[in-house]
Structures are given as C-alpha cells and as structure tokens.
Design a protein around this motif. Sequence first.
Motif, mmCIF file in Angstrom:
data_model
loop_
_atom_site.group_PDB
_atom_site.id
_atom_site.type_symbol
_atom_site.label_atom_id
_atom_site.label_comp_id
_atom_site.label_asym_id
_atom_site.label_seq_id
_atom_site.Cartn_x
_atom_site.Cartn_y
_atom_site.Cartn_z
ATOM 1 N N GLY A 150 0.794 -1.215 0.000
ATOM 2 C CA GLY A 150 0.000 0.000 0.000
ATOM 3 C C GLY A 150 0.825 1.263 0.000
ATOM 4 O O GLY A 150 0.286 2.373 0.122
ATOM 5 N N GLU A 235 -3.463 1.107 3.844
ATOM 6 C CA GLU A 235 -4.609 0.639 3.057
ATOM 7 C C GLU A 235 -5.686 1.719 3.069
ATOM 8 O O GLU A 235 -5.814 2.486 4.029
ATOM 9 C CB GLU A 235 -5.164 -0.682 3.581
ATOM 10 C CG GLU A 235 -5.700 -0.635 4.995
ATOM 11 C CD GLU A 235 -6.265 -1.970 5.443
ATOM 12 O OE1 GLU A 235 -6.994 -1.995 6.452
ATOM 13 O OE2 GLU A 235 -5.976 -2.993 4.782
ATOM 14 N N ARG A 236 -6.440 1.786 1.987
ATOM 15 C CA ARG A 236 -7.519 2.753 1.871
ATOM 16 C C ARG A 236 -8.681 2.322 2.765
ATOM 17 O O ARG A 236 -9.059 1.156 2.807
ATOM 18 C CB ARG A 236 -7.975 2.838 0.422
ATOM 19 C CG ARG A 236 -9.084 3.838 0.159
ATOM 20 C CD ARG A 236 -8.656 5.261 0.379
ATOM 21 N NE ARG A 236 -7.647 5.703 -0.561
ATOM 22 C CZ ARG A 236 -7.065 6.888 -0.505
ATOM 23 N NH1 ARG A 236 -7.376 7.724 0.481
ATOM 24 N NH2 ARG A 236 -6.148 7.239 -1.382
#
Length: 470
Positions: A150, A235-236
Amino acid sequence: MRVLVVGGGPAGVTAALQARELDADVTLLEADRVGGTNLNRGPAPVRTLARAARLAREWSMWERFGLEGPRPVPDLAAVLANCARVARYAHDKKDLAGLLRHHGVDLAEQLGPVRFADPHGMRAGDGRSWRADRIIIAVGCRAAALPVPGGELALTYEDIWSLKALPAEVTVIGGADTGCQMASIFADFGVRVRLIEAGPRLVPSADDTISAALARGFEAKGMQVITRASVQALERSGEQVRIQFVRRDPAENATTEAVFAAVGWPANLQHLNLDAAGVTSDPRAVPVDDYLRTNVEHIFAAGDVNGRSKLVPSARIEGRIAAWNAVHGPTRRPGHDVVPSGSFTDPEYGAVGMTEERAAREHHIAVGIAWYDDLLRPVADGNTDGFCKLIADQNSHAILGAHVLGGYSAEIVQVVAVAMRAGMDVEQLAEMQFAYPTFTEAVNMAAQKACRAIGIGRFPPSWSYLGSAD
C-alpha cells in the motif's frame, strides 16, 4: 576537450560554467528545466511555503505585542502560487538558461531521461546523441517510495504543489530533515499532524540535543511524535488511509486523511543505463573516489548523486571540482568537514561540523551552551526557546562544531562556519565583538563558556540584561 554534463541542478550548472571557464567545449543535458530540484521543487519553493506557514503561526503572538485581529486564513491556492513565483525567479528574472548559453554552454532542456550508449556517448529518447571526452554525472536524487504494501498511497513533498485544499490531518512517515520540515509546515497551517520515525529520535544525523529539543518543540504545538515505530502497511479506508505500524506487540493502527512519506533520497540512476558505460553503482548512489571519479576514469559524479553530502553548497563545490579534474586531471579534492546547514522547521535548527557525540569519540572536548533567554534580541522578539551549542577541543582549542536551535539558526551557524574555515580557535571567537542586540551574540557567549570550561582566557561569568550567569 569536450565535456558533457548530465543534469542541470546546482552541481551540473556549476560544473558546466566551470568547464567553460577552463575553455572546454561544454554541453549540458537536462531532463526537465535547468535548475533541478533545488529551484523547481525543493529548497526554493519549500522555503517560501515554510515562510507562509511561519507567518500563520505567529498570529498566536500578536496579543503579546499589543496587536489585535482575526487569525489569518490560508488561501492555499495563493500560497502555492507564491511558492511557484519564487521557483520561477531564477528562470524569469535571472534567466539561468540564458546565462549558460551566454557563456557558451550548449544547453539542451526538456529532454526527458537520457542514457549512456557507450562509455563516451549519451542518447535521448528523441534519438539525439552526444559524445564527449569527459562526462560529469549530476542527475541528483528523488524521494524514495514507501517500501510497504500500500506504499503507493503515500504522497511525497512533490505532491504538496498539487494539493487543492489543506487536509485536516496528515501523517508524515520519516523523521529526518525532509519529514520534519513537512510535518512542521503542515502543523503551522493548523493541520493535525502525526509524525512517525523508525529510529529512536528525530533527525538521526543531528546532535542529540537538537533532536530532543525539536521533539519537545513539536509536541508543544500539538504534534504527535512517535519514534521507534516501523510502518508495516497502508490501506484505503473510505476517504481515509489506515496505517499499520509496530512499536511493540501487538501492531497498532491509525487512520489519517493523507500520508506523506520521507523515507530516503536515492539517486536518479534508473534510466541512465550505467552498464553501457561500465560505471558501477549501488541502488542509492554512484561511488566516487577522492577526486569525484567513478570507476571509469573519464566519468565523474558530482552532487547528491554520489551520496557524499546531499546539500546545495556541497553540490556546487563538487561541480566546480569535478569540472576542474575533468579538464586538468585529478588534482583537487572536495572537503565536507565545514558545511553549514539549516532547516525549514519550527523551531528551526542549524549545524556545522561534528556532533558532540562524534567529537567526544575523537577529541577531548569542551562544550559551551548559550541559551536564547539570556540574550536581549530573542526576548524582544518573543522567541526565547533556543540555544547555541559550541564544541571545542580542550587541547588545541580548535572549534569542532556548532548546533543551534531556534530563530535564525541557519544564519548563526554560518558565523561559526566562517570561523572554522578561517582557522580561528575558540578563544579568538570568544574575543570577537558582535553587534548588539542580535541572535548571533549566542556564538560569542557559547565560545566564552567553552573557554571557561577549558580554563583559558579568564573570561568573566556570562551575563545578560536579565542578570543570568553561568
């Protein structure tokens, strides 16, 4: 003799002009605009951004000086436009490209990446090619990607210029110079800031006292400083970014609106095709000898690309010396023992010479520290959180280094750098008369305290208008 310079930053421009001064035929190749990171994306515009952030922060001091008014609201578009104006200054006002051409340098800009075709030749993507007797590589460095799953979600300092609005909260990963500067600028604009550093302290290359005081200063203005923490993944998470990091078991998580990474500054070698020239390198730099030669005798590397001293003044002197050695043979060596540097943080810090830890390993030392609140000018300016530390050799009385935290620190260390380069000893510096009232008086006071620690000069206890004494 024909000299080919690859890269138009401080090292490359200086090398090209020096080689012309030595009557070589010179071609300078630049992938983008001449000026490099220094003028286009780095110190010039970032210093301007830091100035705007500092002005916004200083609103909190208005009442102390009898001033009233609402807190200034940053207009980010206007702030960034002003930074771009400063970045354009060297191009529009000084006409750097015109200067090079006026002095006979054959300048080729906007080439995109160029690559070695063989040990004496370079080729651009459009098919143009150049050959030379000597080649000077001065392609500089770039911000490293965050090497975790990420990691592509992390921005770098270059992405600041494309922001449309200030985020409410940012996390900066990497607590060395660049990371601290980004974190400090965002905080001064009113952004909530979390700063994560893998090592035990901020700015690992700095003197211990600077690192500790900087962390205290950051925390005092509301920043969250996390050290000994290794980021594992990004991470989104909707509109947010989730950061997984480890300080101790179990792993921790934090969410933030934006992540900026400052985790390294590797050389721009990915497109050069160094193998075609037989030049050896590692993933972060091109090794050179004392004369700035690579392992290929006619190819030199100057500036950040060789990894020796990633500072603009060092790049300039290396550019000059590489050009001299390319034209006249390897006779000159650059020295990096007296190179002053300063930060764009709040509080600012500056340094020259050895840290106290290194000096103590190699010398029998004496240390003098002048505190800003013992001086009139910092008190008058409302800027008393700072100090100047001077390190001297007890036997030779040589000045080994200086470390300053607080206002005008970069200017203050310049004074010590000049004294060191001139060969002055600490007693001579202590005898100097400094303008009053100034921040630079801290140098004189610190020198006198170092002399008292050594037992030379018979200086009286230091005093100020506040009546303090050592």
